[in-house]
Design an enzyme around this catalytic site. Sequence first.
Site, PDB file in Angstrom:
ATOM      1  N   GLY A   1     -53.620  18.305  16.247  1.00 47.56           N
ATOM      2  CA  GLY A   1     -52.430  17.463  16.254  1.00 47.56           C
ATOM      3  C   GLY A   1     -52.306  16.616  17.512  1.00 47.56           C
ATOM      4  O   GLY A   1     -53.155  16.664  18.411  1.00 47.56           O
TER       5      GLY A   1
ATOM      6  N   TYR B   1     -35.935  19.805   9.796  1.00 43.65           N
ATOM      7  CA  TYR B   1     -36.823  20.085  10.935  1.00 43.65           C
ATOM      8  C   TYR B   1     -36.030  20.711  12.084  1.00 43.65           C
ATOM      9  O   TYR B   1     -36.437  21.723  12.665  1.00 43.65           O
ATOM     10  CB  TYR B   1     -37.476  18.772  11.363  1.00 43.65           C
ATOM     11  CG  TYR B   1     -38.292  18.818  12.633  1.00 43.65           C
ATOM     12  CD1 TYR B   1     -39.478  19.546  12.711  1.00 43.65           C
ATOM     13  CD2 TYR B   1     -37.899  18.084  13.758  1.00 43.65           C
ATOM     14  CE1 TYR B   1     -40.238  19.550  13.884  1.00 43.65           C
ATOM     15  CE2 TYR B   1     -38.648  18.081  14.921  1.00 43.65           C
ATOM     16  CZ  TYR B   1     -39.822  18.821  14.984  1.00 43.65           C
ATOM     17  OH  TYR B   1     -40.564  18.819  16.132  1.00 43.65           O
TER      18      TYR B   1
HETATM   19  P1  NAD Z   1     -48.759  17.233  14.794  1.00 38.76           P
HETATM   20  O1  NAD Z   1     -48.113  17.017  13.476  1.00 38.76           O
HETATM   21  O2  NAD Z   1     -49.401  16.084  15.455  1.00 38.76           O
HETATM   22  O3  NAD Z   1     -49.841  18.394  14.687  1.00 38.76           O
HETATM   23  C1  NAD Z   1     -49.587  19.588  13.999  1.00 38.76           C
HETATM   24  C2  NAD Z   1     -50.921  20.190  13.615  1.00 38.76           C
HETATM   25  O4  NAD Z   1     -50.646  21.388  12.882  1.00 38.76           O
HETATM   26  C3  NAD Z   1     -51.752  19.289  12.698  1.00 38.76           C
HETATM   27  O5  NAD Z   1     -53.044  19.116  13.211  1.00 38.76           O
HETATM   28  C4  NAD Z   1     -51.763  20.018  11.361  1.00 38.76           C
HETATM   29  O6  NAD Z   1     -52.989  19.885  10.650  1.00 38.76           O
HETATM   30  C5  NAD Z   1     -51.544  21.461  11.805  1.00 38.76           C
HETATM   31  N1  NAD Z   1     -50.946  22.273  10.749  1.00 38.76           N
HETATM   32  C6  NAD Z   1     -49.978  21.919   9.868  1.00 38.76           C
HETATM   33  N2  NAD Z   1     -49.725  22.931   9.034  1.00 38.76           N
HETATM   34  C7  NAD Z   1     -50.535  23.949   9.400  1.00 38.76           C
HETATM   35  C8  NAD Z   1     -50.738  25.263   8.895  1.00 38.76           C
HETATM   36  N3  NAD Z   1     -50.064  25.712   7.831  1.00 38.76           N
HETATM   37  N4  NAD Z   1     -51.643  26.038   9.496  1.00 38.76           N
HETATM   38  C9  NAD Z   1     -52.358  25.596  10.570  1.00 38.76           C
HETATM   39  N5  NAD Z   1     -52.225  24.348  11.078  1.00 38.76           N
HETATM   40  C10 NAD Z   1     -51.319  23.527  10.484  1.00 38.76           C
HETATM   41  O7  NAD Z   1     -47.648  17.889  15.746  1.00 38.76           O
HETATM   42  P2  NAD Z   1     -47.508  17.759  17.333  1.00 38.76           P
HETATM   43  O8  NAD Z   1     -46.797  16.510  17.590  1.00 38.76           O
HETATM   44  O9  NAD Z   1     -48.796  18.019  17.988  1.00 38.76           O
HETATM   45  O10 NAD Z   1     -46.462  18.935  17.603  1.00 38.76           O
HETATM   46  C11 NAD Z   1     -46.830  20.191  18.125  1.00 38.76           C
HETATM   47  C12 NAD Z   1     -45.558  20.994  18.327  1.00 38.76           C
HETATM   48  O11 NAD Z   1     -44.687  20.293  19.226  1.00 38.76           O
HETATM   49  C13 NAD Z   1     -44.733  21.218  17.058  1.00 38.76           C
HETATM   50  O12 NAD Z   1     -44.115  22.472  17.116  1.00 38.76           O
HETATM   51  C14 NAD Z   1     -43.680  20.141  17.132  1.00 38.76           C
HETATM   52  O13 NAD Z   1     -42.520  20.493  16.426  1.00 38.76           O
HETATM   53  C15 NAD Z   1     -43.430  20.092  18.613  1.00 38.76           C
HETATM   54  N6  NAD Z   1     -42.859  18.820  19.064  1.00 38.76           N
HETATM   55  C16 NAD Z   1     -43.614  17.681  19.030  1.00 38.76           C
HETATM   56  C17 NAD Z   1     -43.049  16.486  19.479  1.00 38.76           C
HETATM   57  C18 NAD Z   1     -43.816  15.193  19.488  1.00 38.76           C
HETATM   58  O14 NAD Z   1     -43.231  14.136  19.785  1.00 38.76           O
HETATM   59  N7  NAD Z   1     -45.110  15.205  19.198  1.00 38.76           N
HETATM   60  C19 NAD Z   1     -41.727  16.471  19.952  1.00 38.76           C
HETATM   61  C20 NAD Z   1     -40.991  17.643  19.909  1.00 38.76           C
HETATM   62  C21 NAD Z   1     -41.570  18.814  19.490  1.00 38.76           C
HETATM   63  C1  AKB Z   2     -40.180  14.078  15.734  1.00 38.54           C
HETATM   64  O1  AKB Z   2     -39.794  12.913  15.876  1.00 38.54           O
HETATM   65  O2  AKB Z   2     -40.039  14.742  14.696  1.00 38.54           O
HETATM   66  C2  AKB Z   2     -40.776  14.753  16.934  1.00 38.54           C
HETATM   67  C3  AKB Z   2     -39.743  15.531  17.658  1.00 38.54           C
HETATM   68  C4  AKB Z   2     -38.848  14.837  18.592  1.00 38.54           C
HETATM   69  O3  AKB Z   2     -39.617  16.711  17.482  1.00 38.54           O
HETATM   70  N1  AKB Z   2     -41.420  13.776  17.740  1.00 38.54           N
END
Ligand code: NAD
Ligand code: AKB
Length: 320
Positions: free
Chosen positions: A11, A143
Amino acid sequence: MNKILVIGALGQIGSELILALRKKYGTENVIAADLRPDTNKKLGEDGVFEVVDVMDKDELRNIIKKHNIDSIFHLAAILSAVGEKNPALCWNVNINGSFNVLDLGVELGLKRIIIPSSMAVWGKNVEKENVKQDSVLQPTSVYGITKVTGELICDYYVQRFGLDCRGLRYPGIISHGTLPGGGTTDYAVDIFYSAVKGEKYTCFLSEDTMLPMMFMDDCIKATMQLAEADFNKLEHHSGFNVTAMSFTPKQLAAEIKKIIPDFEIEYKPDFRQAIADSWVWSIDDSVARKEWGWKPDFDITAMTAEMIRVLSEKHKKGLI
Ligand code: NAD
Ligand code: AKB
């Protein structure tokens, strides 16, 4: 942390966190895992990659045992925009997946588990500016509901079983490595791809939508810093407020125009506007600063310059 498993390693955040963890702890000590196979050998070339569905507890247990894992960074999740389109999937992955990780943490005596939360935890009846660590959590997106539940269940495992579980409420994360996975803050990444290609950007949020954000380098720094903090000094565990900047699409476009004067943007808000409108404008992260020394390095100007520098190089090389 001696042997680390990163779930959701392909991800947006996992693909960069794994590089930082491998640099610090040794490639052989950091195992990557994701639901999707690493088809272009992005992560598997130098280290071990496992395909696993975090909802398959038996398979997850096998992988943890096979590699003698003692610490897990659990990043697999369904983000806000994809979650609104498929609430059941969002609930299943975010809740049951985290529950499996926590339960195996107790069963197998794991040392440490890191599960990120999100600024999506806030919604109704909360201050919009400088939202406090312990303010009301009443999200309206599915979410956000899964993220509040995730924080509560982590804290339950800390209190009930003494499991060392930690998490941060990331704001929108901005990066030039891997594209974001379907969130409401994705515009703040997409906009740069259009800008460096000389294309007009159509923003799916309105021009005055203020949201908290953070550059990936700070996200990795915060995650590693919290993961390495002394557990006994932490008063909070699962949902530390962290932030680096807040801006609107109009302000970000103005910052881009300072470097690419011809950049053009138009606004066509879609269903993601309602999600963004339910979120806060800015975050008070003083508790993270006090408990484990958090401090960001990138503001909007430094982040914009770095995004344009790296993505322009990639565009020149035909990589994007
Ligand atoms: P992303 O969507 O880019 O990556 C998530 C990864 O999880 C993907 O590669 C997907 O293939 C994998 N995945 C999905 N379902 C799965 C499953 N059942 N089993 C195994 N793998 C699975 O997400 P991200 O942006 O890297 O976010 C990582 C964490 O950070 C999450 O908990 C997200 O809620 C949190 N987060 C992200 C952001 C952001 O802006 N990116 C902001 C706030 C919180
Ligand atoms: C989203 O927009 O869903 C994420 C987050 C803020 O958790 N980037």
